[in-house]
Design a protein around this motif. Structure first.
Motif, PDB file in Angstrom:
ATOM      1  N   TRP A 175     -81.639  67.656 -94.332  1.00  0.00           N
ATOM      2  CA  TRP A 175     -81.671  68.894 -95.124  1.00  0.00           C
ATOM      3  C   TRP A 175     -80.966  68.641 -96.448  1.00  0.00           C
ATOM      4  CZ3 TRP A 175     -85.015  72.494 -94.415  1.00  0.00           C
ATOM      5  CH2 TRP A 175     -84.844  73.785 -94.920  1.00  0.00           C
ATOM      6  N   ASP A 183     -83.796  63.479 -82.263  1.00  0.00           N
ATOM      7  CA  ASP A 183     -84.492  64.767 -82.328  1.00  0.00           C
ATOM      8  C   ASP A 183     -85.707  64.699 -83.265  1.00  0.00           C
ATOM      9  OD1 ASP A 183     -84.754  67.672 -81.865  1.00  0.00           O
ATOM     10  OD2 ASP A 183     -84.354  67.726 -84.023  1.00  0.00           O
ATOM     11  N   ILE A 184     -85.579  63.935 -84.351  1.00  0.00           N
ATOM     12  CA  ILE A 184     -86.743  63.795 -85.248  1.00  0.00           C
ATOM     13  C   ILE A 184     -87.873  63.123 -84.461  1.00  0.00           C
ATOM     14  CG2 ILE A 184     -87.607  62.904 -87.446  1.00  0.00           C
ATOM     15  CD1 ILE A 184     -84.658  62.465 -88.253  1.00  0.00           C
ATOM     16  N   PHE A 228     -82.915  71.774 -83.379  1.00  0.00           N
ATOM     17  CA  PHE A 228     -82.085  71.492 -84.542  1.00  0.00           C
ATOM     18  C   PHE A 228     -82.176  72.627 -85.551  1.00  0.00           C
ATOM     19  CE2 PHE A 228     -81.529  69.817 -88.832  1.00  0.00           C
ATOM     20  CZ  PHE A 228     -80.271  69.263 -88.707  1.00  0.00           C
ATOM     21  N   ARG A 244     -79.676  65.352 -89.404  1.00  0.00           N
ATOM     22  CA  ARG A 244     -80.535  65.582 -88.233  1.00  0.00           C
ATOM     23  C   ARG A 244     -80.585  64.280 -87.441  1.00  0.00           C
ATOM     24  NH1 ARG A 244     -86.917  67.425 -87.913  1.00  0.00           N
ATOM     25  NH2 ARG A 244     -86.910  67.814 -85.676  1.00  0.00           N
ATOM     26  N   TYR A 277     -77.836  65.352 -79.847  1.00  0.00           N
ATOM     27  CA  TYR A 277     -79.211  65.472 -80.348  1.00  0.00           C
ATOM     28  C   TYR A 277     -80.031  66.466 -79.535  1.00  0.00           C
ATOM     29  CZ  TYR A 277     -80.952  63.045 -76.287  1.00  0.00           C
ATOM     30  OH  TYR A 277     -81.271  62.746 -75.005  1.00  0.00           O
ATOM     31  N   PHE A 336     -89.241  72.316 -88.585  1.00  0.00           N
ATOM     32  CA  PHE A 336     -88.570  71.224 -87.870  1.00  0.00           C
ATOM     33  C   PHE A 336     -89.397  70.783 -86.656  1.00  0.00           C
ATOM     34  CE2 PHE A 336     -84.772  72.952 -90.053  1.00  0.00           C
ATOM     35  CZ  PHE A 336     -84.345  71.776 -90.644  1.00  0.00           C
TER      36      PHE A 336
END
Ligand code: GAL
Length: 881
Positions: A294, A309-310, A724, A305, A720, A271
């Motif tokens: 996921w 955060d990505i 994660f 997700r 967020y 991640f």
């Protein structure tokens, strides 16, 4: 020669490969004809000369090498954003659109595994048709002017049945997968060579002018290498050497392979990969799997997700010296048929990816990442041509500054605090940093993007149910209601038994995965004086199984169903059953729900019954485990292919407009029209139990609206901030993990479509619907200080709300608009204390009846002076129609 030059050549050379390209060819001619009418002959001849020179050069090979900073393509360092799209997880008709949506999202490279068990159906017998047309897929990527990373594996994991390795290989005597084992290595090398040769024949490697810039051997072997003992390291080194001996002219990678030998590059999967470093100073830092969501298992929650955060993980990776990052998955798609790995991985492989299972951009995720990619690309030159200077700005705040010799300067400022926003000073300017975010400053001055500030629109998708329409070709048309045809299987041995054995056999060793189903049958005698008969009580059935699921029938009646839990396949149960005096037929239908796809020695994990007892007899427990059992692999309907055109008439279907409800082991067939419109289609199976579905002989796959527990934690809104993990932001507690099953539009004919369902437990087929996946509206919420991509300072704040309806639709009304202090989420915005009463009319003026529109948060549009002390936002929700 650059890659984009190459793409043009390929477009012209490969026009015969797809419908799309055919269309393009026509366009070329139309253009040429127009040119003819206006240009003089001399000009035309000159143009033709230029064109032919261009084509002569553009098919040239290009060179892919690397150094410690990045891949180097024809002498140029490259910062690359890559996206996993697995070709068999969609259909060829979807490929050009998926690749195009990726390109529009700022993606440079498509990454795919190669699926060995989809290609080598038995030793040496290969298949490359339909969804497995790898060459066609690679050429579509090439035609789009993009690069490709080919992860040949051939072990892939990937939530794919048996990790991609053919089941037959497990039964080649003496074979052990993924270790220093001769049969395995032999078959692996043969397959890899076959794929490499196929790519070479089609000139698809960059070294031949094609799009493939890297290839992968094995997959995450480093994580399990030591568990394979003495066989581990030699196997990994053999795999690398064997790959290198293929002479593909582009670099090889091994992901999560800490000891990858030079020149193979070890890459990171996780991640977060900002802290990762390759095993040599000469290799670039590359991230092959960043998981933007996921996968799901039947009976579990739906993981999400958050886009903030990505984006944070990606920005941190490039901040810390990364040069190639891949989203696994960018489009997850569907595990059609029985291709999903297991146990229990759902037919949907949506993955909460930037493009959803049905091929639509998932917003705001797709849009937020697109903006991120734009911002990173603005920094490419400085990033790749200088060493960073790291400056600490606080305990959890830091900036990396990249300044090259030409004076170009880019900076990434990170606030790693997962709770608190921070204001920091950098080069005498103060910057406000939201918690857990990275600000990107392509000129070291202006923030063009902050990972936590989502300005992209959100879309509101819904599944619009359509009653199944009897087809014009169906005899039921005159009845105005759909007529179902039904065939009910016998519980137990149909036809001749396969074999008889004392005790139990392993399920997978018996079926060899040709089907999910294996019948275990025996019989039990009950004396007419037996106590439970006299008392009218019920004896108890006690079963233990290695997995994955089971239906227990006694005297043709379903007594109980059971299955493993979540991802754990073994289960046991104790349940009352009905026995009569005399002989009782016990028929246990054992099922697999996708074979193990990863883990050391995963191919040896078995399934099926290990113990069966009946409790409640006057003379104690009867242990049936040592009885004589009669076995039958598969269902009669499967054996007779009654879901395919040429097998449909192999049984006597009973025609009825009122099909039996709650009927176990029932096959249902209906002839239906295609649903109206052109939206993607999901088959709504919420009123069914568990089974398999087909349309026109194409395998939709396993359905099972098994519900996620209500005891687990689900969230309405995801925070967020902070690291994660897949369980952090789940939804769907108490709901079926998968209700809709993707049926690609290209599988439909306008009418006369044959829908076949096999239902194991019993459901209500009259409630089956096709649902159209529709984007019914879009929203956006942008604040006055939202970063904009204009690097030149402007007098006016240009924060903008942009809205776009999907193709074939326009903004038909403005449902909500408020400039001021609106709150809430898309679909439920509310006005705050501060609200400009003209908000709706301003947005209507700019947006109504448009496909897309942009509303600037300027003084001309809104009353910016009111409630002056607060930072204002514009929230808009529009309806697309
Ligand atoms: C990785 C693996 C992928 C996929 C992923 C989870 O470890 O390499 O193939 O299984 O996990 O989706």
């Amino acid at each position: 020669m650059t890659h984009s030059d190459c793409k043009i050549d390929v477009q012209c050379n490969n026009t015969h490969h797809s419908l799309e390209s055919g269309r393009e060819e026509k366009e070329h001619w139309r253009l040429a004809m127009k040119l003819c009418s206006v240009a003089s002959l001399a000009t035309l001849l000159f143009s033709l000369l230029l064109l032919s020179l261009f084509f002569a050069f553009s098919s040239a090979a290009y060179n892919v090498t690397y150094d410690r900073r990045s891949l180097i393509i024809d002498g140029q360092r490259k910062l690359l954003i890559s996206a996993s799209i697995h070709y068999p997880r969609s259909v060829p008709a979807m490929w050009p659109g998926l690749v195009q949506t990726a390109k529009e999202g700022g993606i440079d490279v498509i990454e795919t595994y190669v699926f060995w068990n989809g290609h080598e159906l038995s030793p040496g017998k290969f298949y490359f048709g339909g969804r497995y047309d790898l060459v066609k897929f690679v050429k579509i990527v090439q035609k789009a002017g993009m690069y490709l990373i080919l992860r040949i594996g051939p072990f892939v994991a990937g939530e794919w049945n048996f990790g991609g390795v053919p089941v037959w290989l497990h039964y080649v005597p003496g074979t052990v997968f993924r270790t220093n084992n001769e049969p395995f290595k032999n078959y692996m090398q043969k397959f890899m060579t076959f794929i490499v040769n196929l790519m070479k024949q089609e000139k698809l490697f960059a070294s031949q002018g094609g799009p493939i810039i890297m290839a992968q051997v094995e997959n995450e072997y480093g994580d399990t290498e030591s568990i394979y003992g003495d066989g581990g390291k030699p196997y990994a080194m053999w795999a690398a050497k064997m790959a290198l001996s293929q002479n593909i002219g582009v670099p090889w990678i091994m992901c999560q392979q800490y000891d990858a030998p030079d020149p193979v590059i070890n890459t990171c999967n996780s991640f977060y990969c900002d802290q990762f470093n390759p095993n040599s100073l000469n290799k670039p830092k590359m991230w092959t799997e960043n998981w933007p969501g996921w996968f799901k298992t039947f009976g579990a929650r739906d993981p999400h997700r958050p886009p903030e955060d990505i984006a944070y993980s990606v920005a941190r990776f490039f901040q810390k010296g990364g040069s190639l990052q891949n989203y696994y998955m960018y489009h997850g798609g569907t595990n059609f048929g029985r291709t999903s790995g297991g146990p229990f991985i759902t037919t949907s492989y949506d993955y909460d990816a930037p493009i959803d299972e049905y091929g639509l951009a998932r917003l705001p995720k797709w849009g937020h990442l697109k903006e991120l990619h734009n911002a990173i690309k603005l920094c490419e030159h400085a990033l790749l041509n200088s060493e960073p200077t790291l400056l600490s700005l606080g305990p959890l705040q830091e900036v990396d500054i990249y300044e090259d010799t030409s004076g170009a300067c880019s900076a990434f400022i990170a606030n790693m605090d997962d709770k608190n926003d921070k204001i920091i000073e950098f080069r005498n300017v103060s910057y406000q940093l939201p918690a857990w975010s990275v600000s990107i400053l392509p000129d070291c001055k202006k923030v063009v993007f902050n990972t936590a500030k989502v300005g992209s629109q959100t879309s509101i998708a819904e599944m619009v149910p359509e009653k199944l329409q009897p087809s014009v070709t169906s005899p039921a048309k005159d009845l105005k209601s759909l007529k179902w045809e039904v065939f009910v299987e016998k519980a137990g041995i149909w036809g001749e038994a396969d074999f008889v054995r004392n005790g139990f056999v392993d399920h997978i060793n018996t079926t060899k995965d040709t089907t999910d189903y294996l019948w275990y049958t025996t019989s039990v005698q009950v004396d007419e004086n037996e106590e439970f008969l006299r008392k009218g009580s019920q004896p108890m059935l006690l079963v233990e199984s290695k997995g994955h699921a089971l239906h227990a029938f006694v005297n043709q009646k379903l007594q109980v169903s059971a299955s493993g839990n979540g991802t754990v396949s073994p289960f046991k149960f104790r349940s009352p059953i009905s026995l009569k005096a005399g002989k009782n037929e016990i028929a246990l239908l054992s099922m697999t729900v996708g074979l193990q796809n990863a883990g050391p020695y995963y191919e040896w994990v078995g399934a099926g019954l290990t113990s069966v007892k009946i409790e409640g007899f006057s003379n104690g427990i009867k242990d049936l485990s040592t009885y004589t059992w009669t076995y039958k692999t598969g269902l009669q309907g499967e054996h007779l292919s009654i879901y395919k055109a040429d097998g449909l008439n192999n049984v006597n279907w009973v025609s009825t407009s009122e099909p039996p409800e709650k009927q176990p082991l029932a096959w249902y067939k209906a002839v239906v029209d295609a649903p109206p419109g052109d939206e993607p289609i999901g088959l709504d199976m919420i009123h069914m139990g568990k089974g398999l579905a087909w349309l026109n002989g194409e395998e939709v796959g396993r359905y099972w609206p098994r519900k996620a527990s209500t005891h687990e934690a689900c969230v309405d809104k995801c925070d967020y901030r902070g690291k994660f993990s897949p369980n952090k932001c789940s939804t769907g507690c108490g709901e079926p993990t998968q209700r809709w099953y993707h049926v690609p539009r290209s599988w439909f004919k306008p009418s006369g479509n044959i829908l076949v369902i096999f239902e194991e437990i019993g459901g209500d087929p009259t409630q089956i619907r096709f649902s159209r996946r529709k984007i019914k509206g879009v929203c956006a919420l942008v604040s006055e200080d939202h970063p904009s991509f204009e690097l030149e300072p402007r007098l006016e704040d240009k924060a903008t709300v942009t809205l776009k309806c999907p193709r074939n639709s326009r903004i038909s009304s403005v449902k909500f608009a408020s400039f001021g202090t609106p709150t809430g989420m898309c679909g439920s915005y509310t006005k705050g204390d501060c609200h400009d009463p003209d908000s709706t009319s301003v947005v209507e003026k700019v947006c109504l009846n448009k496909k897309e529109c942009a509303v600037e948060l300027t003084e001309q549009n809104f009353n910016k002076g009111s409630c002056s002390s607060t930072e204002k936002k514009l929230a808009v929700e529009v309806v697309c129609g």
